[in-house]
Design a protein around this motif. Structure first.
Motif, mmCIF file in Angstrom:
data_model
loop_
_atom_site.group_PDB
_atom_site.id
_atom_site.type_symbol
_atom_site.label_atom_id
_atom_site.label_comp_id
_atom_site.label_asym_id
_atom_site.label_seq_id
_atom_site.Cartn_x
_atom_site.Cartn_y
_atom_site.Cartn_z
ATOM 1 N N THR A 8 37.302 7.914 25.715
ATOM 2 C CA THR A 8 38.273 8.355 24.713
ATOM 3 C C THR A 8 39.423 9.114 25.363
ATOM 4 O OG1 THR A 8 36.518 8.508 23.064
ATOM 5 C CG2 THR A 8 38.555 9.672 22.583
ATOM 6 N N TYR A 12 43.257 7.653 25.643
ATOM 7 C CA TYR A 12 44.355 8.369 24.996
ATOM 8 C C TYR A 12 45.405 8.785 26.027
ATOM 9 C CZ TYR A 12 47.004 11.690 22.234
ATOM 10 O OH TYR A 12 48.025 12.334 21.585
ATOM 11 N N PHE A 46 45.645 14.211 19.638
ATOM 12 C CA PHE A 46 44.283 14.058 20.155
ATOM 13 C C PHE A 46 43.431 15.263 19.780
ATOM 14 C CE2 PHE A 46 41.072 14.719 23.447
ATOM 15 C CZ PHE A 46 40.384 13.523 23.356
ATOM 16 N N ALA A 78 41.600 5.030 20.527
ATOM 17 C CA ALA A 78 42.188 6.097 21.344
ATOM 18 C C ALA A 78 43.493 5.641 21.980
ATOM 19 C CB ALA A 78 41.203 6.547 22.409
#
Length: 137
Positions: A8, A12, A46, A78
């Motif tokens: 993740t 991101y 995030f 993500a």
């Protein structure tokens, strides 16, 4: 195999850095004076989703397991969030001559993109496994 948390964060960070870096570069070409802390606001979307997941499931790993997401879906969600997170600096380029302080424009943009990411994550989670969002109590 890579853990859901690492997947993740990397999924991101890579698009957010690429899009945000391109935005900073275009801004420099247009003589926009960036504050040193403005690129940090790319992490706000995030962090907003992370806070929701931690408060709901306890951790990213536990949330991925309970919602039944495939690792590709985790990376895709993500990654899309990272792309949107990188766009948080875009309003400074689109509206360079506003009366609002520059940092406020970036922070407000990051918060609004964070709300959008949170909404989209919730909707994706609701479609993937609606029962995972209902408390077992």
């Amino acid at each position: 195999m890579i853990s859901p948390t690492s997947l993740t964060i990397v999924s991101y960070a890579v698009p957010a850095t690429l899009v945000g870096g391109l935005t900073l570069w275009v801004g420099r070409e247009r003589n926009i004076d960036w504050k040193i802390w403005e690129p940090v606001v790319m992490a706000v979307p995030f962090l907003m989703v992370l806070i929701y997941i931690v408060l709901t499931f306890g951790s990213i790993h536990q949330g991925v397991i309970e919602m039944g997401f495939h690792p590709v879906a985790v990376a895709m969600i993500a990654g899309i969030g990272g792309f949107l997170g990188g766009l948080t600096l875009l309003p400074r380029i689109l509206f360079p001559n506003t009366d609002v302080p520059d940092g406020t424009v970036s922070a407000a943009s990051a918060f609004l993109v964070g709300l959008f990411c949170l909404k989209m994550f919730f909707l994706m989670a609701a479609f993937a496994n609606p029962k995972a969002l209902i408390a077992p109590d």
